[in-house]
Design an enzyme around this catalytic site. Structure first.
Site, short mmCIF file in Angstrom:
data_model
loop_
_atom_site.label_atom_id
_atom_site.label_comp_id
_atom_site.label_asym_id
_atom_site.label_seq_id
_atom_site.Cartn_x
_atom_site.Cartn_y
_atom_site.Cartn_z
CD GLU A 96 -2.81 -1.22 -0.04
OE1 GLU A 96 -3.05 -0.18 -0.67
OE2 GLU A 96 -3.24 -2.34 -0.39
CG HIS A 145 2.13 5.63 -8.73
ND1 HIS A 145 1.36 4.72 -9.41
CD2 HIS A 145 2.64 6.44 -9.68
CE1 HIS A 145 1.42 4.97 -10.69
NE2 HIS A 145 2.18 6.02 -10.90
#
Length: 637
Positions: free
Chosen positions: A437, A443
């Site tokens: 996660e 990202h």
């Protein structure tokens, strides 16, 4: 509570009206795209927040209000996607070659992506059919919500139906017992078997909901000009068409290489062709169960026995070395060395968080300063879904005043809370999920795009899992783990023998896990392909027989717990593709030195920084790891 979302909706919708008028009245140019992105940002700020609150907030009133907001904003978006005047303002831009040549590549790309959204929504249809498309999309919002909520609800059974000595291991509600998960981490095989059969017991109402959902998706796809929903969903992904996914056209030799035959007579898996890695995996599970004097039932093997073995048999050995503090310290150390990024705890303002145990992390780059914020909602609580998720609350973008809008995300996990004497201790699986996660979060933080429409994880679905899956390789690499795994009481490092076992565990039953993912992907494709005119359970049974080594367990409906059908409809294959790409990146860039700053900077520059603005294949090629012939070997390696 409902007032908060009502005010936010009204504000966003008023702003929407002004931005639509601006887009339709201004001459075509860069301002057109900027206006569209402002429009997207305004609506997403409400929709994305509501999308999290409806599942993650502890107050039912907030969840209900957020659910309504999702429907209302979603309806507004679908109407905008079939607004002919709005579409024409964008079309004029894309058809004006002279103006188009003045745009930078990112602006031109976003304009093309926005036009694609109009096209798949049916803007080209006549007024009556456009209205029908909006109606179908709004209906899908309701069906998606109904199915997603239903997939997370526990099943109830009378207390007397279960043996007395295991009842206390489930949630008791008066004369009933609620079972809200597979209890795959229970050391008690009877608990696991009961949970599997009860949690997956068919719910007739939810079966009808799934039927309606798939039928509505198919009708919408046909209406807007696609052969099936899968054809519509896969447009502009890395694979482009269902045929390129290919799960239903696998070479028989490859299928047999992944699909052993289960013999109910001898409870053994037989190899039809050559050395079958998957058969070996299933036989390993069976043998381990037999050594533990366990009944080798199909339902228990289906209940991911290796997860039970790794998390329960060894959790008492590993968990003391994986305190939450140690794991977060490990991530901080890794990102600092690899990307120049670090975390700092920040005190939230009054009313900023929804639970007192939520932590706010500010993410800083050593030279660029603040990148964004991560809200860590890590601990279990009543009515919180037992799932690990990343939610984008606010996307990053360059604002009109030249300042950058920092991304905000929530990471939601289901970790045990600390006690007075013991910190939160993670199993190896929990630690790997945390790293996964956090890959999504990085990202979002590092996808510094000009437009929020393509920021961070707002990219092709079959690429979005690459950064998170890549982090799983770091989580089980001995060079990384030995840097942070310390006993919470003594400070001693994880013993070398345990470290070696942990790093090798990723190889254990890898073929069986790959086969399971192929089965899920195949099922998803068939559900979203041509209508089958038979029940979703019958389809599941056939796909399981064809693609998975364990037979269907009677009177179960696993598809009703397949919540990925909502966010990943026709795109579940993305996990397989992402795993293959992440494997290639790991081997080429990080396996020898997972702290290599040069490789970390290249990874950020070529992949993370672009969000959805750059074609995924070009990003992969930028890391110099792509070769189509490497895909299967990377997946199987």
């Amino acid at each position: 509570m409902s007032t908060i979302f009502t005010v936010a909706q009204q504000k966003a919708l008023r702003k929407t009206e002004l931005l639509v008028a601006t887009a339709c009245s201004n001459p075509p140019g860069a301002l057109t795209v900027e206006t569209f992105d402002q429009l997207s940002d305004s609506l997403c700020k409400v929709a994305d927040l509501a999308d999290f609150v409806k599942v993650g907030h502890p107050d039912p009133a907030f969840r209900k209000a957020a659910e309504k907001a999702c429907i209302n904003i979603g309806t507004a978006v679908e109407k905008l996607n079939t607004n002919v005047d709005l579409c024409m303002s964008l079309k004029k831009l894309l058809e004006n070659k002279e103006v188009l040549e003045t745009l930078d590549p990112d602006t031109r790309k976003v304009a093309e992506l926005l036009m694609f959204d109009f096209e798949i929504s049916g803007v080209h249809l006549d007024e009556s059919k456009r209205g029908k498309a909006v109606s179908l999309n709004v209906n899908l919002l309701d069906l998606n919500n109904e199915f997603l909520n239903g997939s997370l609800l526990p099943n109830r059974i009378e207390k007397k139906a279960l043996p007395e000595h295991i009842r206390h291991l489930f949630s008791i509600d008066g004369k009933s017992i609620q079972i809200g998960s597979l209890h795959a981490d229970s050391p008690n095989e009877l608990v696991r078997e009961a949970a599997y059969k009860i949690f997956l017991y068919p719910n007739s109402s939810l079966l009808h909901c799934l039927d309606d959902l798939l039928a509505c998706r198919n009708e919408l796809a046909k209406l807007v000009g696609y052969e099936t929903f899968a054809h519509r969903a896969l447009k502009r992904t890395m694979v482009e068409t269902p045929g390129m996914v290919g799960v239903n056209d696998l070479d028989p030799g490859l299928i047999s290489g992944f699909s052993p035959l289960y013999c109910s007579t001898c409870s053994h898996f037989h190899v039809p062709i050559c050395q079958n890695r998957t058969a070996k995996d299933f036989n390993l599970m069976r043998d381990m169960k037999m050594k533990m004097n366990s009944r080798s039932t199909v339902s228990d093997l289906m209940n991911t026995f290796m997860q039970v073995f790794l998390s329960q048999e060894y959790s008492s050995l590993y968990s003391p070395y994986f305190s939450l503090g140690a794991c977060m310290g490990g991530l901080n150390m890794l990102f600092s060395q690899l990307l120049g990024v670090s975390f700092q705890n920040e005190q939230p303002m009054a009313g900023e968080v929804w639970s007192e145990d939520v932590r706010k992390l500010a993410v800083f780059h050593e030279t660029e300063g603040l990148l964004g914020y991560i809200y860590c909602d890590f601990f279990r609580r009543p009515d919180k879904p037992h799932q690990d998720c990343h939610f984008t609350i606010q996307g990053g973008r360059l604002k009109e005043d030249g300042e950058y809008q920092h991304p905000l995300v929530v990471l939601m996990l289901s970790l045990p809370p600390p006690t007075h004497s013991t910190p939160t201790l993670l199993t190896p699986g929990m630690m790997e999920n945390l790293f996964h996660e956090m890959g999504h979060a990085m990202h979002s933080m590092l996808g510094r795009t000009r437009y929020q429409h393509v920021t961070g994880t707002r990219c092709s679905t079959d690429f979005a899992e690459v950064p998170s899956v890549l982090m799983e390789f770091f989580a089980t690499d001995h060079q990384v783990v030995r840097k942070f795994a310390r006993h919470y009481q003594t400070g001693q490092p994880l013993p070398k023998t345990l470290l070696s076992c942990l790093c090798e565990s990723k190889r254990i039953c890898g073929a069986a896990d790959t086969q399971l993912q192929i089965f899920y992907a195949a099922l998803d494709q068939v559900y979203h392909g041509k209508p089958q005119n038979r029940s979703t359970t019958d389809i599941l049974k056939e796909m399981q027989e064809k693609f998975y080594g364990l037979p269907y367990v009677p009177n179960t409906a696993w598809q009703l717990r397949f919540s990925h059908l909502i966010g990943y409809g026709a795109k579940y294959y993305s996990y397989l593709m992402s795993r293959a790409i992440a494997s290639m990146i790991w081997r080429q860039c990080f396996q020898k030195d997972p702290f290599n700053r040069e490789m970390g900077e290249r990874y950020r520059r070529e992949m993370l920084a672009h969000g959805g603005i750059k074609e995924p294949m070009l990003m992969v090629q930028g890391c110099q790891v792509w070769g189509p012939h490497d895909f299967v070997s990377a997946l199987c390696g």
